[in-house]
Design a protein around this motif. Structure first.
Motif, PDB file in Angstrom:
ATOM      1  N   VAL A  11       0.866  -1.181   0.000  1.00  0.00           N
ATOM      2  CA  VAL A  11       0.000   0.000   0.000  1.00  0.00           C
ATOM      3  C   VAL A  11       0.898   1.225   0.000  1.00  0.00           C
ATOM      4  CG1 VAL A  11      -1.753   1.306   1.282  1.00  0.00           C
ATOM      5  CG2 VAL A  11      -1.804  -1.205   1.301  1.00  0.00           C
ATOM      6  N   LYS A  12       0.567   2.204  -0.821  1.00  0.00           N
ATOM      7  CA  LYS A  12       1.276   3.482  -0.808  1.00  0.00           C
ATOM      8  C   LYS A  12       0.246   4.594  -0.850  1.00  0.00           C
ATOM      9  CE  LYS A  12       4.641   6.407  -0.863  1.00  0.00           C
ATOM     10  NZ  LYS A  12       5.460   6.596   0.327  1.00  0.00           N
ATOM     11  N   LYS A  13       0.236   5.374   0.226  1.00  0.00           N
ATOM     12  CA  LYS A  13      -0.651   6.534   0.314  1.00  0.00           C
ATOM     13  C   LYS A  13       0.203   7.785   0.318  1.00  0.00           C
ATOM     14  CE  LYS A  13      -4.161   4.140   3.000  1.00  0.00           C
ATOM     15  NZ  LYS A  13      -4.892   4.076   4.267  1.00  0.00           N
ATOM     16  N   ASP A  23      -2.742  -0.145  -3.723  1.00  0.00           N
ATOM     17  CA  ASP A  23      -3.596  -0.672  -2.662  1.00  0.00           C
ATOM     18  C   ASP A  23      -3.634  -2.199  -2.705  1.00  0.00           C
ATOM     19  OD1 ASP A  23      -5.322  -0.769  -0.519  1.00  0.00           O
ATOM     20  OD2 ASP A  23      -7.081  -0.101  -1.651  1.00  0.00           O
ATOM     21  N   ASN A  24      -2.940  -2.833  -1.769  1.00  0.00           N
ATOM     22  CA  ASN A  24      -2.929  -4.283  -1.603  1.00  0.00           C
ATOM     23  C   ASN A  24      -2.387  -5.024  -2.835  1.00  0.00           C
ATOM     24  OD1 ASN A  24      -3.292  -6.568  -0.001  1.00  0.00           O
ATOM     25  ND2 ASN A  24      -5.280  -6.985  -0.925  1.00  0.00           N
ATOM     26  N   THR A  47       4.461   4.354  -9.323  1.00  0.00           N
ATOM     27  CA  THR A  47       4.599   4.191  -7.870  1.00  0.00           C
ATOM     28  C   THR A  47       5.094   2.787  -7.544  1.00  0.00           C
ATOM     29  OG1 THR A  47       2.842   5.802  -7.480  1.00  0.00           O
ATOM     30  CG2 THR A  47       3.384   4.314  -5.659  1.00  0.00           C
ATOM     31  N   LEU A  48       4.575   1.781  -8.241  1.00  0.00           N
ATOM     32  CA  LEU A  48       5.034   0.414  -8.023  1.00  0.00           C
ATOM     33  C   LEU A  48       6.520   0.290  -8.329  1.00  0.00           C
ATOM     34  CD1 LEU A  48       4.497  -2.560  -7.378  1.00  0.00           C
ATOM     35  CD2 LEU A  48       3.858  -2.861  -9.788  1.00  0.00           C
ATOM     36  N   HIS A  57       9.134   4.245   0.034  1.00  0.00           N
ATOM     37  CA  HIS A  57       8.819   3.128   0.911  1.00  0.00           C
ATOM     38  C   HIS A  57       7.308   2.950   1.002  1.00  0.00           C
ATOM     39  CE1 HIS A  57      12.990   2.862   2.075  1.00  0.00           C
ATOM     40  NE2 HIS A  57      12.984   4.169   2.249  1.00  0.00           N
ATOM     41  N   PRO A  58       6.855   1.713   1.159  1.00  0.00           N
ATOM     42  CA  PRO A  58       5.410   1.487   1.245  1.00  0.00           C
ATOM     43  C   PRO A  58       4.826   2.012   2.550  1.00  0.00           C
ATOM     44  CG  PRO A  58       6.606  -0.574   1.581  1.00  0.00           C
ATOM     45  CD  PRO A  58       7.623   0.474   1.219  1.00  0.00           C
ATOM     46  N   THR A  59       3.570   2.396   2.487  1.00  0.00           N
ATOM     47  CA  THR A  59       2.833   2.787   3.682  1.00  0.00           C
ATOM     48  C   THR A  59       2.515   1.544   4.513  1.00  0.00           C
ATOM     49  OG1 THR A  59       1.854   4.605   2.431  1.00  0.00           O
ATOM     50  CG2 THR A  59       0.785   4.022   4.491  1.00  0.00           C
ATOM     51  N   ALA A  60       2.233   0.443   3.819  1.00  0.00           N
ATOM     52  CA  ALA A  60       1.945  -0.840   4.470  1.00  0.00           C
ATOM     53  C   ALA A  60       2.363  -1.962   3.533  1.00  0.00           C
ATOM     54  CB  ALA A  60       0.461  -0.941   4.807  1.00  0.00           C
TER      55      ALA A  60
END
Length: 99
Positions: A11-13, A23-24, A47-48, A57-60
């Motif tokens: 996830v990246k916000k 998202d996922n 973004t990927l 860095h990813p948010t999650a």
């Protein structure tokens, strides 16, 4: 054969955005495998690549690499230049190096 890239639940916000850019996302890339990432404008392709190459860095989620990230490169698309590839930095003067 051990995968060179494994992403799980990425996830990246971005600040001030209501919808995540990524998202996922789950992704496994094996050695010598050729993949294509396609989608419309704003789908999160860049973004990927930024996440996989270590620019951001990813948010999650988790991202693991079994490869030296300095060997991952990509050329952002421009009007006349659309090369996106593993080891692209060796072939493209416009590439960003992930070192």
């Amino acid at each position: 054969m051990k995968p060179i890239i494994v992403a799980e639940g990425l996830v990246k916000k971005f600040p001030k955005k209501t919808t995540p850019a990524i998202d996922n996302v789950n992704l496994t890339i094996n050695p010598a495998e050729v993949i294509a990432v396609v989608g419309h404008n704003g789908a999160g392709k860049s973004t990927l690549f930024d996440l996989v190459s270590g620019f951001t860095h990813p948010t999650a989620g988790t991202l693991s690499t079994n490869i030296n990230r300095s060997e991952i490169g990509w050329c952002p698309p421009t009007r006349n230049h659309r090369l996106v590839s593993y080891r692209a930095s060796k072939h493209c003067t416009r590439c960003r190096a992930s070192t």
